[in-house]
Scaffold this active site. Sequence first.
Site, PDB file in Angstrom:
ATOM      1  N   SER B 202      55.551  38.090  72.484  1.00  0.00           N
ATOM      2  CA  SER B 202      55.386  38.244  73.985  1.00  0.00           C
ATOM      3  C   SER B 202      54.793  36.655  74.471  1.00  0.00           C
ATOM      4  O   SER B 202      55.293  36.484  75.283  1.00  0.00           O
ATOM      5  CB  SER B 202      54.404  38.781  74.494  1.00  0.00           C
ATOM      6  OG  SER B 202      53.020  38.519  74.304  1.00  0.00           O
ATOM      7  N   ARG B 206      57.088  34.407  75.788  1.00  0.00           N
ATOM      8  CA  ARG B 206      56.865  33.337  77.391  1.00  0.00           C
ATOM      9  C   ARG B 206      56.415  31.920  77.813  1.00  0.00           C
ATOM     10  O   ARG B 206      56.675  30.834  78.671  1.00  0.00           O
ATOM     11  CB  ARG B 206      55.424  34.151  77.980  1.00  0.00           C
ATOM     12  CG  ARG B 206      54.620  33.436  79.461  1.00  0.00           C
ATOM     13  CD  ARG B 206      53.716  34.056  79.348  1.00  0.00           C
ATOM     14  NE  ARG B 206      53.216  35.632  79.313  1.00  0.00           N
ATOM     15  CZ  ARG B 206      52.826  36.462  78.344  1.00  0.00           C
ATOM     16  NH1 ARG B 206      52.035  35.868  77.055  1.00  0.00           N
ATOM     17  NH2 ARG B 206      52.599  37.525  78.598  1.00  0.00           N
ATOM     18  N   ASN B 210      59.824  30.267  79.867  1.00  0.00           N
ATOM     19  CA  ASN B 210      59.354  29.243  80.903  1.00  0.00           C
ATOM     20  C   ASN B 210      59.507  28.261  81.433  1.00  0.00           C
ATOM     21  O   ASN B 210      60.363  27.256  81.873  1.00  0.00           O
ATOM     22  CB  ASN B 210      57.805  29.345  81.520  1.00  0.00           C
ATOM     23  CG  ASN B 210      57.464  30.347  82.153  1.00  0.00           C
ATOM     24  OD1 ASN B 210      57.318  30.561  83.455  1.00  0.00           O
ATOM     25  ND2 ASN B 210      56.912  31.594  81.577  1.00  0.00           N
TER      26      ASN B 210
END
Lengths: 156, 268
Positions: B202, B206, B210
């Site tokens: 994660s 993440r 982004n």
Amino acid sequence: MNVTATLIGQMGTFMVLIWFVMRYLWEPMTAAMADRQKRISDGLAAADRGRNELELAQKKSADYLKEAKQQAADIVSQANKRASEVMEENNVALQAERQRQLEAARVEIEQEMNRAKAQLREQVSDLVVSGVEKILEREIDSKAHADFVEKLADKL
Amino acid sequence: MSQSLEPATANPTTYISHHLTNNSIGEGFWTWNLDTLIISALLAGLIMFVSYIAGKNIDPDKPTGLQNVLEGLLEFVEKQVKEMFDGYNPIIGPLALTVFVWIFLMNAMDLIPVDLIPLLLSFVGVEYVKVVPTTDLATTFAMSLTVFAMIVYYNIKVKGAWGYAKLFLFHPFAASNPIVKVILMPVNMLMTTIEELSKPVSMSLRLFGNMFAGELIFMLIALMPFWVQFVPGGIWAIFHILVITLQAYIFMLLTIAYLSVAHQNEEH
């Protein structure tokens, strides 16, 4: 996502970077900051202590000043007292001296008067004896009547 | 920024796929993404250089300029560590600082006009360049897996091998009855494994997601007519300043939090 050499390489870079930052930035900088923090707190504590000491000293100096003033006042009043005492003593002595001198003068005058009286008496007796001798010529033995003449002269 | 590249933006598909290809050599495992490696290494070198200069010239009495900035940053990171990290480990601070600064700088490459560096490098014959290292999964996973390795290491170091194994066997579903315990073991093992593995995945996804999306949007903006680009480009760039900082911050916070959990030695 494949496991590639790029991944391994990036991990290597990452670990070297962590070590480097820790060794050359984090450790010296945190040490310097901790050091500064300690010195600032020490300085503040010292300032506090200094202020307390100053306060104490001021109080003490005020006490000293008060005591000194008290002492000075005592000394001045003592001196005044002593001065008046001395003045009084002087007055008494002066009085006594004057009395003494007066007495001495009186005694001297009396002595002088007595001496003059005695002298006068002698001279009068001599004068009487020579006068009587002249009047009575030979009939009077000066030796026999000396007593009489003396008595006469004494009455003068 | 892309006026001179009008021909390149004429074919959007080629333009975007061109920009999303790493300049790599080698095949299979031995794939070296040269752009990712070199740019991240350059940024790491910049951090090392600044750290070295600042660390060498530390004046405890009169912090000036660079030292002030770095002290502020360091205090900020240290505050986060103190608030979140239970226990004592001197490496957490530098780790968090490094994570924050390095990711921030790599993300910040996003703010350089998308075509500038590829254009400049195209003059010296470099055809493919992906400027932002964090849009490469290799970078984000490299960091999250390093953190994951530390999580495992400190779990075992603090809890002991058996303590760490117990975490897999009796967590998250605990029971007092021995038989129920044994029955729950496989479930627990599965759950904890997923839980543990999801941490690095994660974290890296993440960050990657982004940054990749941000870069993609810059590319889409670059495809617009040049006279209108400054409006969405400006807005997105300003917004992206927030995103790159936030992503770096989140990665740092998660690093601290996960390692803090790894340092807990409590029986559940």
